[in-house]
Structures are given as C-alpha cells and as structure tokens.
Scaffold this active site. Structure first.
Site: not given
Length: 253
Positions: A9-11, A95, A97, A167, A173, A212, A234
């Site tokens: 997931n590149w965000k 997600h 976020e 998650e 993160g 993470s 990431g």
C-alpha cells in the site's frame, strides 16, 4: 490451503520515475514466485501507469480506496468501474487513515466493500483497534464490529471473494509491531468469529497482518497459523525490503 498474499500500500507516495523502477522490479519478483500472490495498491493517479508496466506479468494491482458510486456528480472520487477498467484486481477499504482522517464509519466502509465487489474488484477490508482500545482489551470487539457491518450489508458469503487485513492502529507508521503471538491470537479470534456464521468461509478467507510489518518482523509473523501474508506500507516502497517480505511469505507457504 490458503495462498499467501503480500500486498503493498503505497499511500500518498510515488513519482513517474519511482513507480517505473518499483513496478519493473516487482514484476520480476512476482514472475519468479509460484507460492505467493504479489500485489501493489497504488495512488489512483498511477494505476494506469502500473497497468501499462505490469500487464502480462504475475504482479497484481489495485486501488488504495474506492467510492460507493459508479458514476455521477462526485468530484474527486474514484469509481470502482473506472478502477476495474485499468486492470485492477483489488480495492482497499476501511484503512485506518480513511476511517480517521475522513471519518468513514463502519457502515460507509461496508458500502465501499459492496461497491467494489459488485463491480468485479476484490475488497481488502482493513480492521484494527487504537492503542486505547488495545489497552482496554477491546481488540476483538472492535474487529468484530467492523466485520459485522460488512456481514450485515453483504452477507457472510461475501468473504469468499475478499481479503481481511488486521492492522492495529497503534502499530501503523509507529515502528511498533504486534508480537507474533499477539497477532496470531487476534487473527485466530477473527477467524473464530467468522466461523460462527460459516465455517467454510472462515477457513478459506485470507487474513493479512499490517502495522509496521517489515523485512525483520515478517518471518516470525508469517510463520503463524492464521496469518496469510501482509499488507505492507513503507517497506513496499523499497525493493530490497519488499522482496525480503515476499521471500518470508514464500518460506512459510
């Protein structure tokens, strides 16, 4: 037997140059792997570019989000029909976020899940608890409520063609990662909850771990019985790290 999935997931990251380099590397990795599904969920603006670079390879791709509408006066949204047209297989929904920054409720997430699935995409349902909820012992309560909203709208059979990604919000993160034992207990609890509706669906659905997950933590996480791969943030932007995570999943397939 459930085939592991390692999904990036590149965000909100990427340029034309980095997308080109990463997809070229990951198509090679995916083509060489028979045991693991390798996928990338890219920012919507780059999905067409991913399609042009990855078509003909074993690499799969999708969207980081999807709208509930297929067309109309909804400026700035991304229709599941449009996402599918660019060769996407997956759409991430729920997600943390999106739930946090955009105030998406369980019901909104369930509607996005349904829209994605109704239009030929495989929804990747993200669930997970905050640090306060974890400390209060409410992890499974939160996860069950987020899953139940989908079951109420779509039925348990919908999970025959979907993925769940656990998650824990406190580990996204932050560099914190749930221990393999904690993650396995939650995944087992999720599967047990699904079994109360349909044992066959529960046994078949792939449940990924995110939060993470990296090259160092992946081997022990993926060795757990109920962890079927990872939704990677990431580390999916780094060829060596993402490749190592895929290798960890392959070793436990």
């Amino acid at each position: 037997m459930r085939k592991p999935v390692v999904m990036g997931n590149w965000k909100l990251n990427g340029t034309k140059s980095t997308v080109t380099d990463l997809i070229k590397a990951f198509t090679g990795v995916a083509n060489a792997n028979e045991k693991v599904d390798v996928a990338i969920c890219a920012p919507a603006i780059f999905i067409g570019m991913v399609e042009s670079l990855a078509t003909g390879s074993k690499l799969q791709w999708g969207s980081e989000d999807v709208d509930v509408h297929t067309s109309g006066a909804f400026t700035g949204e991304n229709s599941p029909v449009m996402i599918k047209e660019f060769g996407s297989k997956y759409a991430i929904v729920g997600h943390s976020e999106r739930r946090g920054y955009h105030n998406e409720s369980n019901e909104v997430v369930a509607a996005k899940f349904k829209a994605a699935q109704d239009n030929g995409l495989v929804p990747v349902l993200c669930i997970g608890e905050s640090e306060a909820e974890y400390d209060a012992g409410k992890t499974l309560d939160v996860c069950q409520a987020e899953i139940k909203a989908v079951i109420d709208l779509c039925g348990i059979e919908a999970f025959k063609n979907a993925i769940i990604a656990y998650e824990p919000i406190w580990a996204i993160g932050t560099g914190k990662t749930a221990t393999p034992e904690i993650a396995q207990n939650v995944h087992a609890g999720i599967r047990a909850f699904l079994k109360t509706f349909n044992a066959e669906v529960a046994d078949g659905v792939r449940i990924l771990y995110g939060g993470s997950c990296n090259a160092k933590t992946a081997p022990e996480l993926f060795a757990q019985k109920d962890i079927d791969g990872g939704l990677i943030g990431g580390a999916s932007l780094k060829v060596a790290d993402f490749t190592a995570i895929i290798e960890a999943a392959t070793a436990n397939a």
